[in-house]
Design an enzyme around this catalytic site. Structure first.
Site, PDB file in Angstrom:
ATOM      1  N   ASP A  82      80.583 -46.091  14.756  1.00 51.65           N
ATOM      2  CA  ASP A  82      81.998 -46.574  16.249  1.00 51.65           C
ATOM      3  C   ASP A  82      81.301 -44.855  16.995  1.00 51.65           C
ATOM      4  O   ASP A  82      81.626 -44.572  17.649  1.00 51.65           O
ATOM      5  CB  ASP A  82      83.140 -47.158  15.584  1.00 51.65           C
ATOM      6  CG  ASP A  82      83.241 -47.192  16.914  1.00 51.65           C
ATOM      7  OD1 ASP A  82      83.028 -47.312  18.436  1.00 51.65           O
ATOM      8  OD2 ASP A  82      84.804 -46.979  17.447  1.00 51.65           O
ATOM      9  N   LYS A 114      81.635 -42.307   2.701  1.00 50.43           N
ATOM     10  CA  LYS A 114      83.097 -40.759   1.758  1.00 50.43           C
ATOM     11  C   LYS A 114      83.329 -41.130   1.104  1.00 50.43           C
ATOM     12  O   LYS A 114      84.334 -41.657   0.527  1.00 50.43           O
ATOM     13  CB  LYS A 114      83.829 -41.278   3.161  1.00 50.43           C
ATOM     14  CG  LYS A 114      85.313 -40.624   3.320  1.00 50.43           C
ATOM     15  CD  LYS A 114      84.912 -38.693   3.372  1.00 50.43           C
ATOM     16  CE  LYS A 114      85.861 -38.461   3.010  1.00 50.43           C
ATOM     17  NZ  LYS A 114      85.632 -36.712   3.548  1.00 50.43           N
ATOM     18  N   ASP A 141      80.125 -42.140  19.736  1.00 51.57           N
ATOM     19  CA  ASP A 141      80.579 -41.459  20.572  1.00 51.57           C
ATOM     20  C   ASP A 141      80.366 -39.949  20.865  1.00 51.57           C
ATOM     21  O   ASP A 141      79.958 -39.445  21.740  1.00 51.57           O
ATOM     22  CB  ASP A 141      82.420 -41.713  21.295  1.00 51.57           C
ATOM     23  CG  ASP A 141      82.513 -43.070  21.397  1.00 51.57           C
ATOM     24  OD1 ASP A 141      81.586 -44.227  21.956  1.00 51.57           O
ATOM     25  OD2 ASP A 141      83.298 -43.016  22.329  1.00 51.57           O
ATOM     26  N   ASP A 155      82.333 -36.539   7.520  1.00 53.06           N
ATOM     27  CA  ASP A 155      83.260 -35.312   7.988  1.00 53.06           C
ATOM     28  C   ASP A 155      82.350 -33.842   8.285  1.00 53.06           C
ATOM     29  O   ASP A 155      81.903 -33.660   9.241  1.00 53.06           O
ATOM     30  CB  ASP A 155      84.062 -35.062   7.382  1.00 53.06           C
ATOM     31  CG  ASP A 155      84.028 -34.714   5.749  1.00 53.06           C
ATOM     32  OD1 ASP A 155      83.001 -34.759   5.390  1.00 53.06           O
ATOM     33  OD2 ASP A 155      84.471 -34.353   4.965  1.00 53.06           O
ATOM     34  N   TYR A 194      86.234 -53.514  10.353  1.00 55.20           N
ATOM     35  CA  TYR A 194      86.309 -54.449  11.364  1.00 55.20           C
ATOM     36  C   TYR A 194      86.630 -55.665  11.002  1.00 55.20           C
ATOM     37  O   TYR A 194      87.181 -56.907  12.023  1.00 55.20           O
ATOM     38  CB  TYR A 194      84.860 -54.530  12.562  1.00 55.20           C
ATOM     39  CG  TYR A 194      84.816 -53.423  12.937  1.00 55.20           C
ATOM     40  CD1 TYR A 194      84.878 -51.772  12.708  1.00 55.20           C
ATOM     41  CD2 TYR A 194      84.705 -53.479  14.082  1.00 55.20           C
ATOM     42  CE1 TYR A 194      84.991 -50.723  13.459  1.00 55.20           C
ATOM     43  CE2 TYR A 194      84.990 -52.081  15.393  1.00 55.20           C
ATOM     44  CZ  TYR A 194      85.000 -51.272  14.815  1.00 55.20           C
ATOM     45  OH  TYR A 194      85.186 -49.785  15.966  1.00 55.20           O
TER      46      TYR A 194
END
Ligand code: NAD
Ligand code: IPM
Ligand code: MN
Length: 357
Positions: free
Chosen positions: A252, A196, A256, A228, A150
């Protein structure tokens, strides 16, 4: 979360309603927040600021320095609706306002609760109540909010576009510690860190700091999931998670996904915090929802529950609990907006809430 002034009776709240449905949900939430505040002996002094795509297109200003200083020095909290407008395809204004405030106020915790407030809001087949007697889905995401991709570092030359991801030891450690501290303070027994590191060598720092910090919290199980695998497991068995801590981008995306497990973006709240500091920014997880704008059907519950997180920060947890109780009751009734399968309007939800607080 840290209370700023437990005895404070008037809180100054700056409002950046923003774009699209932002102003609709914020103006819907404000009277509800005022009612709850009054009931709990608090008064909220609202200050509406114009920063938005409209303002940027008219004036060229995103968030002027003087406004930033005012937000930094003079207010108790910032309440933001949403930023995002097709007329600003580069999203410069959102970068400066939303990301700018997160970075410049060093709000390194993006706190995003995911809680099933009514059993029929989940698209999953789940027991209504989990093994421990908790609601079937009830976890929080601690999203790192000041680093990662970001920061927008990188370069483009010719056909090559490089986005750098920043992970500092300090940044990683403090978000992990915030997650454990919150878990401890709220009687949670498990913290799940997600990265990750099997593909991205620099994610080693997440592994290292997680192990080090976890040792300080012997009563809490520290576990790891690659992001994942976590996405899959959140859909299969969300009820086993309590606290998830992860980087900016994964947080982020997972927030959702989390919203999707419990009713969608119309009811997902978030707080941007720096534990121990009075600076804080509150925003629904959702965006400006251009297709809904002006139709009067945007769900105001995300904004209302975001106000609940603001009450907690201001030192009024009973007001936050009151709001959540009212929201649960409304969600169990008929005043639902179309995103929740109803045909109610924003106003109908506000009136239903108004009778309950
Ligand atoms: P979005 O959250 O605006 O919409 C995604 C979906 O959720 C749409 O179907 C929308 O109708 C629905 N939805 C969202 N909020 C709702 C509400 N309160 N009630 C009912 N339904 C709701 O995400 P998007 O479409 O990806 O983005 C639209 C714009 O918003 C973009 O410019 C994006 O950058 C911006 N955005 C801003 C924020 C923020 O300011 N915090 C967050 C996310 C997206
Ligand atoms: C959010 C939003 C923002 C983010 C966008 C609008 C920059 O999606 O608050 O979740 O990615 O942080
Ligand atoms: Mn988002």
């Amino acid at each position: 979360m840290t209370a700023r002034r437990p005895d404070g009776r008037t809180a100054k709240i700056a409002v950046i309603a923003g774009d699209g449905i932002g102003p609709e949900v914020i103006e819907a939430a404000i009277p509800i927040l005022d009612r709850v505040a009054a009931k709990h002996g608090v008064s909220l002094a609202w200050e509406r600021l114009p920063y938005s795509a409209d303002h940027y297109l008219k004036t060229g200003e995103t968030l002027p320095d003087a406004a930033f200083q005012h937000l930094r020095d003079d207010v108790d909290a910032i309440l933001l609706g949403a930023l995002g407008d097709a007329r600003v395809p580069g999203n410069e204004h959102a970068r400066d306002i939303l990301l700018g405030l997160r970075f410049k106020l060093d709000l390194y915790v993006n706190f995003r609760p995911v809680e099933l407030l009514h059993p029929d809001l989940t698209p999953l087949r789940l027991p209504a109540v989990g093994p421990s007697g908790r609601p079937a889905v009830d976890f929080v995401i601690f999203r790192e909010n000041t680093e990662g991709q970001y920061l927008g570092r990188g370069r483009s030359s010719g056909d090559e576009h490089i986005a750098e991801e920043v992970n500092t030891g300090k940044g990683v450690e403090r978000i992990i510690r915030a997650a454990f501290d919150w878990a401890k303070a709220h009687g949670k027994t498990r913290v799940t860190m997600s990265d990750k590191s099997n593909a991205i060598p620099t994610h080693r720092i997440w592994q290292e700091r997680f192990k080090t910090v976890a040792k300080e919290y012997p009563g809490i199980t520290a576990e790891h999931r690659y992001v994942d695998a976590l996405a899959l497991e959140l859909v299969r068995e969300p009820q086993r998670f309590e606290v998830i801590v992860t980087n900016n981008l994964y947080g982020d995306i997972l927030s959702d996904l989390g919203a999707g497990l419990v009713g969608g973006l119309g009811i997902a709240a978030s707080a941007n915090l720096h534990p121990g500091s009075r600076h804080a920014l509150f925003e629904p997880v959702h965006g400006s929802a251009p297709a809904l704008t002006g139709k009067g059907v945007a769900n105001p519950i995300a904004a209302v529950l975001t106000g609940g997180l603001m009450f907690e920060h201001l030192g009024h947890p009973a007001a936050a609990a009151d709001l959540k109780r009212a929201v649960r009751t409304v969600l169990a009734g008929r005043a639902r907006t179309p995103d929740l399968g109803g045909n109610g309007s924003t106003k109908a939800v506000v009136s239903a809430l108004g009778t309950l607080v």
